[in-house]
Design a protein around this motif. Sequence first.
Motif, PDB file in Angstrom:
ATOM      1  N   GLY A 105       0.814  -1.209   0.000  1.00 45.08           N
ATOM      2  CA  GLY A 105       0.000   0.000   0.000  1.00 45.08           C
ATOM      3  C   GLY A 105       0.847   1.258   0.000  1.00 45.08           C
ATOM      4  N   ALA A 106       0.333   2.298  -0.655  1.00 47.24           N
ATOM      5  CA  ALA A 106       1.072   3.560  -0.747  1.00 47.24           C
ATOM      6  C   ALA A 106       1.087   4.297   0.581  1.00 47.24           C
ATOM      7  N   VAL A 107       0.000   4.191   1.336  1.00 46.11           N
ATOM      8  CA  VAL A 107      -0.102   4.818   2.655  1.00 46.11           C
ATOM      9  C   VAL A 107      -0.230   3.706   3.686  1.00 46.11           C
ATOM     10  N   THR A 108       0.640   3.693   4.671  1.00 46.16           N
ATOM     11  CA  THR A 108       0.663   2.580   5.631  1.00 46.16           C
ATOM     12  C   THR A 108       0.253   3.059   7.017  1.00 46.16           C
ATOM     13  N   ASP A 109      -0.449   2.193   7.730  1.00 46.39           N
ATOM     14  CA  ASP A 109      -0.837   2.480   9.111  1.00 46.39           C
ATOM     15  C   ASP A 109      -0.581   1.288  10.030  1.00 46.39           C
ATOM     16  N   PHE A 110       0.216   0.326   9.525  1.00 45.81           N
ATOM     17  CA  PHE A 110       0.490  -0.895  10.288  1.00 45.81           C
ATOM     18  C   PHE A 110       1.961  -1.263  10.120  1.00 45.81           C
ATOM     19  N   THR A 111       2.607  -1.627  11.221  1.00 43.96           N
ATOM     20  CA  THR A 111       4.002  -2.078  11.189  1.00 43.96           C
ATOM     21  C   THR A 111       4.168  -3.276  12.118  1.00 43.96           C
ATOM     22  N   VAL A 112       4.862  -4.304  11.632  1.00 48.31           N
ATOM     23  CA  VAL A 112       5.175  -5.469  12.456  1.00 48.31           C
ATOM     24  C   VAL A 112       6.634  -5.838  12.243  1.00 48.31           C
ATOM     25  N   LEU A 113       7.303  -6.185  13.335  1.00 56.53           N
ATOM     26  CA  LEU A 113       8.664  -6.716  13.297  1.00 56.53           C
ATOM     27  C   LEU A 113       8.604  -8.195  13.612  1.00 56.53           C
ATOM     28  N   GLY A 114       9.261  -9.014  12.790  1.00 59.27           N
ATOM     29  CA  GLY A 114       9.220 -10.459  12.975  1.00 59.27           C
ATOM     30  C   GLY A 114      10.572 -11.040  13.334  1.00 59.27           C
ATOM     31  N   GLY A 115      10.543 -12.063  14.158  1.00 58.21           N
ATOM     32  CA  GLY A 115      11.764 -12.770  14.519  1.00 58.21           C
ATOM     33  C   GLY A 115      11.569 -14.260  14.396  1.00 58.21           C
ATOM     34  N   THR A 116      12.657 -14.986  14.282  1.00 59.25           N
ATOM     35  CA  THR A 116      12.621 -16.443  14.250  1.00 59.25           C
ATOM     36  C   THR A 116      13.585 -16.992  15.290  1.00 59.25           C
ATOM     37  N   LEU A 117      13.231 -18.143  15.838  1.00 57.19           N
ATOM     38  CA  LEU A 117      14.119 -18.836  16.767  1.00 57.19           C
ATOM     39  C   LEU A 117      14.786 -19.970  16.011  1.00 57.19           C
ATOM     40  N   GLN A 118      16.092 -20.002  16.032  1.00 60.67           N
ATOM     41  CA  GLN A 118      16.852 -21.090  15.411  1.00 60.67           C
ATOM     42  C   GLN A 118      17.502 -21.929  16.488  1.00 60.67           C
ATOM     43  N   LEU A 119      17.546 -23.231  16.240  1.00 67.50           N
ATOM     44  CA  LEU A 119      18.160 -24.172  17.176  1.00 67.50           C
ATOM     45  C   LEU A 119      19.149 -25.041  16.422  1.00 67.50           C
ATOM     46  N   ASP A 120      20.076 -25.622  17.164  1.00 69.66           N
ATOM     47  CA  ASP A 120      20.964 -26.593  16.550  1.00 69.66           C
ATOM     48  C   ASP A 120      20.165 -27.827  16.158  1.00 69.66           C
ATOM     49  N   ALA A 121      20.681 -28.579  15.188  1.00 70.25           N
ATOM     50  CA  ALA A 121      19.947 -29.707  14.598  1.00 70.25           C
ATOM     51  C   ALA A 121      19.482 -30.702  15.660  1.00 70.25           C
ATOM     52  N   GLY A 122      18.283 -31.234  15.458  1.00 71.73           N
ATOM     53  CA  GLY A 122      17.806 -32.335  16.282  1.00 71.73           C
ATOM     54  C   GLY A 122      17.057 -31.925  17.529  1.00 71.73           C
ATOM     55  N   ASP A 123      16.952 -30.617  17.823  1.00 67.65           N
ATOM     56  CA  ASP A 123      16.368 -30.192  19.082  1.00 67.65           C
ATOM     57  C   ASP A 123      15.050 -29.438  18.915  1.00 67.65           C
ATOM     58  N   VAL A 124      14.504 -29.418  17.723  1.00 69.91           N
ATOM     59  CA  VAL A 124      13.325 -28.603  17.459  1.00 69.91           C
ATOM     60  C   VAL A 124      12.131 -29.044  18.305  1.00 69.91           C
ATOM     61  N   LEU A 125      11.833 -30.326  18.314  1.00 74.33           N
ATOM     62  CA  LEU A 125      10.656 -30.815  19.023  1.00 74.33           C
ATOM     63  C   LEU A 125      10.776 -30.596  20.520  1.00 74.33           C
ATOM     64  N   PHE A 126      11.986 -30.557  21.044  1.00 75.40           N
ATOM     65  CA  PHE A 126      12.187 -30.331  22.470  1.00 75.40           C
ATOM     66  C   PHE A 126      11.585 -28.991  22.884  1.00 75.40           C
ATOM     67  N   VAL A 127      11.617 -28.011  21.982  1.00 77.80           N
ATOM     68  CA  VAL A 127      11.037 -26.694  22.268  1.00 77.80           C
ATOM     69  C   VAL A 127       9.582 -26.622  21.823  1.00 77.80           C
ATOM     70  N   THR A 128       9.314 -26.961  20.561  1.00 82.24           N
ATOM     71  CA  THR A 128       7.954 -26.807  20.043  1.00 82.24           C
ATOM     72  C   THR A 128       6.966 -27.737  20.738  1.00 82.24           C
ATOM     73  N   GLY A 129       7.461 -28.859  21.253  1.00 84.54           N
ATOM     74  CA  GLY A 129       6.568 -29.814  21.903  1.00 84.54           C
ATOM     75  C   GLY A 129       6.016 -29.352  23.228  1.00 84.54           C
ATOM     76  N   VAL A 130       6.563 -28.276  23.812  1.00 85.11           N
ATOM     77  CA  VAL A 130       6.075 -27.801  25.107  1.00 85.11           C
ATOM     78  C   VAL A 130       5.338 -26.466  24.985  1.00 85.11           C
ATOM     79  N   LEU A 131       5.100 -26.022  23.756  1.00 88.62           N
ATOM     80  CA  LEU A 131       4.397 -24.765  23.542  1.00 88.62           C
ATOM     81  C   LEU A 131       3.112 -25.001  22.756  1.00 88.62           C
ATOM     82  N   PRO A 132       2.076 -24.202  23.008  1.00 88.47           N
ATOM     83  CA  PRO A 132       0.889 -24.263  22.155  1.00 88.47           C
ATOM     84  C   PRO A 132       1.243 -23.831  20.736  1.00 88.47           C
ATOM     85  N   SER A 133       0.364 -24.107  19.797  1.00 90.27           N
ATOM     86  CA  SER A 133       0.606 -23.687  18.414  1.00 90.27           C
ATOM     87  C   SER A 133       0.726 -22.174  18.306  1.00 90.27           C
ATOM     88  N   VAL A 134      -0.084 -21.463  19.077  1.00 92.54           N
ATOM     89  CA  VAL A 134      -0.070 -19.997  19.048  1.00 92.54           C
ATOM     90  C   VAL A 134      -0.184 -19.464  20.468  1.00 92.54           C
TER      91      VAL A 134
END
Length: 306
Positions: A105-134
């Motif tokens: 859009g030419a005129v903006t009224d919304f701003t969001v900053l996004g981040g990602t969490l990175q983990l070393d290989a093999g440990d993803v489920l250890f974190v995501t498995g203890v959190l809700p989807s949202v």
Amino acid sequence: MIVQKPNEDALSSILECLGARALCSMRLEAGGSWAVHFPLPRVLKFDFVRRGECWLRLSGAEPVRINAGDCIIVAGVHYELANDPDTPALPAQEVFSPAGPAQIGAVTDFTVLGGTLQLDAGDVLFVTGVLPSVVVIRADEMAPVGWLLEQLDHEWDSGRPGARLASNDLMRLAFIHVLRAHLAKLDEGVGWLHALIDRNLGPAMRAIHADPARAWTVSELARIAGQSRSGFAARFRAHVGLSPMNYIARWRVRLASAKLRGSNLPISHIGQELGFATDSGFSAMFRRVMGMSPRQYRRKQADLHT
């Protein structure tokens, strides 16, 4: 007698072992009619709404209103941000490019900053498995880190030397606060994250992570927790999903995997250092947790980085 230090911090030791890194990954400014579809995050995605309002849209769920100052954490699901519940969404890859911040859009009224969490290989489920989807953290809970987010606004794409590194460091601090805010709201549940805040299990978890190689017994941990042996064992399994000894053995494997990735220490030395009585016992538990032997794991990690 077991004496615990006041600064023992199980959450920090877990995040450090997993190689958790929070990276500032996007900035979006939008106005008018707009919607963006974000793909499945590899680990976690977290977005801070800095200006305006939007709708969080999830497949099969009612849209959720997100206001300025709110933060969302998403794990294991596709999601959309939009100006209203019905606008068709553009794929994120069509909106964002390496050229700079995205704008719709030419005129903006919304701003969001996004981040990602990175983990070393093999440990993803250890974190995501203890959190809700949202998880939605509202603006009043984010107030203590408002200055961090203001600095993020200034640093992101400022063009100043070191801006990207500064943005990542600020994002990491903001993510830790968001995780704390989520912990403060947790009810009863299953997983190590719930155990950290449990009145009885918390001290035992801190003791385990402060000295994982110790030859712990259930009786010792029960004394730290202020419970009977049987009561502690039952409570631990109910909250963590594993017996105390199984949890300790699995955590040692995760520590070992970090050492296998980051050092050339002999495999037998790593196992002994982390409290495994025999090489065969270490190898068997490592294979059970990681799906391969320590030697195969080290070789695979070396191949990934060549």
